[in-house]
Design an enzyme around this catalytic site. Structure first.
Site, short mmCIF file in Angstrom:
data_model
loop_
_atom_site.label_atom_id
_atom_site.label_comp_id
_atom_site.label_asym_id
_atom_site.label_seq_id
_atom_site.Cartn_x
_atom_site.Cartn_y
_atom_site.Cartn_z
N LYS B 184 -11.37 18.01 34.97
CA LYS B 184 -12.47 17.09 34.25
C LYS B 184 -13.41 17.93 33.92
CE LYS B 184 -15.87 15.90 35.80
NZ LYS B 184 -17.30 16.31 35.60
N THR B 195 -14.10 25.51 36.24
CA THR B 195 -14.79 24.50 35.77
C THR B 195 -15.28 23.52 36.78
OG1 THR B 195 -14.63 22.84 34.04
CG2 THR B 195 -12.77 22.94 35.49
N SER B 410 -30.34 8.20 33.30
CA SER B 410 -31.09 6.98 33.39
C SER B 410 -30.19 5.91 33.02
CB SER B 410 -32.51 7.26 32.49
OG SER B 410 -32.21 7.85 31.38
#
EC number: 2.3.1.35
Lengths: 410, 410
Positions: B184, B195, B410
């Protein structure tokens, strides 16, 4: 390039005073832009000394090589700046173009080519046709004036959305001396000596080596403390010219107490101009000061501050008005400098979000979010290991940056 | 986070085979996301060895510390991964959370906590409530299966727009052995070891030290050769598990010729997964290979290639389909590596734009511009000084990146 003026632009512009011994004129040479000035000629009286700091790029422009060579002489009679074409990566043609421009200017002004300083800014890789300066520079010598500084400030702009001017007035030995400065820069701003272009002029009689020392010193906390996009220009140039016309005894040594007084004023001008470059950062909507304290050295603090200021994830979070302190941790972690996750303190403005490596118990997301809506922000990180500190100034990364840079050349 | 699938996504997904000795299950633990799986439990038969490379961030997550400590043991019985919360910069709570998760998993699987490997990805700085794993992991042990790999690949995604899978099948001593891999990653991608998260599974009987050596070797040209945004994650993790169930003699030394055969297959899987991470770079619309040759060393070439691949100005020019080779020069110049402006050769695909430090005489702007409209691009730079070479893979910088990262938290 009809970009809207940066929301962070100054509300008014200063009008630096005339500097005795400095006259200038601008023209439309049609190098790239239409309907605006793109050439500046500034002429200095004999006896003017020069100091400079230039890009550390290993692929500098031909003009940078030229200035580096001539700075050894310590004296200057003229400065020629063009915008629209950086004359960088133009091979032998670029070197010939620089030499031809200097020869044309030397003939127009009546001096040696080695007393001509040159700077070019704009597109990289396009040959610059210096024959365009023939006639233009000669004409300009007939139009020289000592004011207003707004004219040269405008002539050197590229993607800038506002002209950048600064001034300082100093009383030395009861005599008023002055410094006038202009700068340009908006993108490709991670100066590794100076921003793209800035020129500072004074009538103070400062010896060349003193001027050089003061310029290098104050450059560190002004132009070398800013970053827009982490990309270092091939053309970064900061030159200072001192005509010595102020009518005071020469400042011939750094031990002269007047060197410090002059240096402080010089710093005010450099810092002011550098902050204006950040405020005109391509696409900028927020001005951000990144303060790092408690590092193991000042150099370490500067590297950490720069890692934060250069991080695309930090900069996009600021654009999104998100008090995303996790990304600050990430940037501290990638800086490669001594740091201890569990000693970090992070604040946005006065709002301490994290203390000792975890969310502060009294942290208010609402208060921090409200703070992030402001235009002027500070991010403070205490590493908790030593006494090293540094501040780097930057802006946010917005859609505007993509718009400008996805279409600059074409 | 309903992001459109990257235009660079693979058209079809591979279906790696079952790996003898590996079973897994996924669940919705509701850590952050709703209506999707966010926990993966993989269980390994006794005798499974493990190797790993972890982030070099100096502010790593608690799970990284845990894995680093347990890699010394060389054996693994289970892997627990959650998405949605990185459990990074969570202080003592983070350490306790990791320990509790490992204890719960060890009890569910029936092994030592030191044989449990953990990875967390998602928001940084939010405490992770490990009690959510209680019951969940126990339940998962009753649902273990060996296929399909699509399930674990999906459970570990965060801002990824597609699951990342790769496989390799090798004939060793007339016996078929296999490698299955998942990964991912989409943003905060400038791996400084690996990664964000990648897990590779094989039934080959590879000794732990051999596996570690091969993993480190091939990581250099796969995960360590990519960058999306120059930001190094606190949680980068690449773990390889070898169950040894393939029914061939153990590969106990790097001198065993089968180690090279296995290593090549491992490299295929790692490289495939790494390229998929680039193709899912946040906001990416172009895949770019940056090839640097003629540098003074391979390390120097890699630094130059990375400076190009990380440059916001290069990446936005690519997004704007602008063959702006001047920005390539700029990036070479800022890399701080030996380079000579007047020896550089620069090509986009087969189109040589600059040779010996200036625009190539036969350069066609139209042909270069047409090339830039493609989805798969290569930028080749020959430094002209030596034999060092390296390739770094990246994507463009677009409005999509700003959209995703201005609103992630957010």
């Amino acid at each position: 390039m009809a970009l809207p003026v940066s929301p962070l632009a100054p509300k008014t512009y200063v009008a630096p005073p005339a500097i005795a011994g400095v006259r200038f004129a601008t023209a439309e040479a049609g190098i790239r832009y239409k309907g605006r000035t793109d050439v500046l000629l500034a002429v200095f009286d004999p006896g003017t000394v020069v100091a400079g700091v230039l890009t550390r790029s290993l692929c500098p422009s031909a003009a940078i090589d030229w200035c580096r060579q001539n700075l050894g002489g310590g004296t200057a009679r003229a400065l020629v700046v063009n915008s629209g074409n950086a004359n960088a990566f133009t091979g032998l043609k670029g070197i010939e173009s620089v030499k031809l421009t200097a020869d044309i200017a030397a003939k127009a002004v009546g001096c040696e080519a080695s007393e001509i300083f040159l700077a070019s800014t704009g597109v990289i890789g396009e040959p610059l046709d210096a024959t365009k300066f023939d006639g233009v520079l000669q004409n300009l010598t007939g139009q020289l004036t000592a004011e207003p500084w707004m004219e040269p400030a405008r002539a050197i702009m590229t993607t800038d959305t506002f002209p950048k001017l600064a001034e300082a007035t100093i009383d030395i030995d009861g005599t008023t001396t002055s410094i006038a400065g202009i700068a340009k820069g908006s993108g490709m701003i991670a100066p590794d000596m100076a921003t793209m272009l800035s020129f500072v002029f004074t009538d103070a009689p400062v010896a060349a080596d003193v001027l050089q020392a003061l310029l290098a010193k104050h450059n560190r906390t002004s132009f070398n403390a800013i970053t827009v996009d982490s990309d270092t220009s091939t053309s970064d140039t900061l030159l200072a010219f001192a005509t010595g016309k102020a009518g005071i005894d020469p400042i011939a040594s750094l031990d002269d107490p007047r060197a410090e007084i002059f240096g402080e004023a010089l710093n005010d001008v450099l810092f002011d101009l550098a902050m204006q470059v950040v405020r005109d950062g391509e696409g900028a909507t927020k001005f951000v000061a990144v303060n790092v304290t408690g590092a193991t050295s000042d150099d370490s603090a500067a590297k950490i501050a720069r890692a934060i200021a250069d991080s695309p994830l930090v900069k996009t979070a600021i654009a999104g008005e998100d008090a995303n302190w996790g990304r600050i941790v990430m940037a501290v972690g990638k800086a490669g400098q001594p740091a201890d996750r569990d000693r970090l303190t992070i604040a946005f403005g006065e709002h301490v979000l994290a203390r000792n490596g975890q969310r502060a118990p009294d942290y208010s997301e609402d208060a921090a979010t409200a703070y992030m809506k402001g235009e002027e922000l500070s991010i403070s990180v205490d590493i908790g290991l030593g006494e090293g500190s540094a501040t780097v100034y930057t802006c946010d990364l917005t859609h505007g940056y993509i718009d400008i840079n996805g279409s600059y050349r074409s």
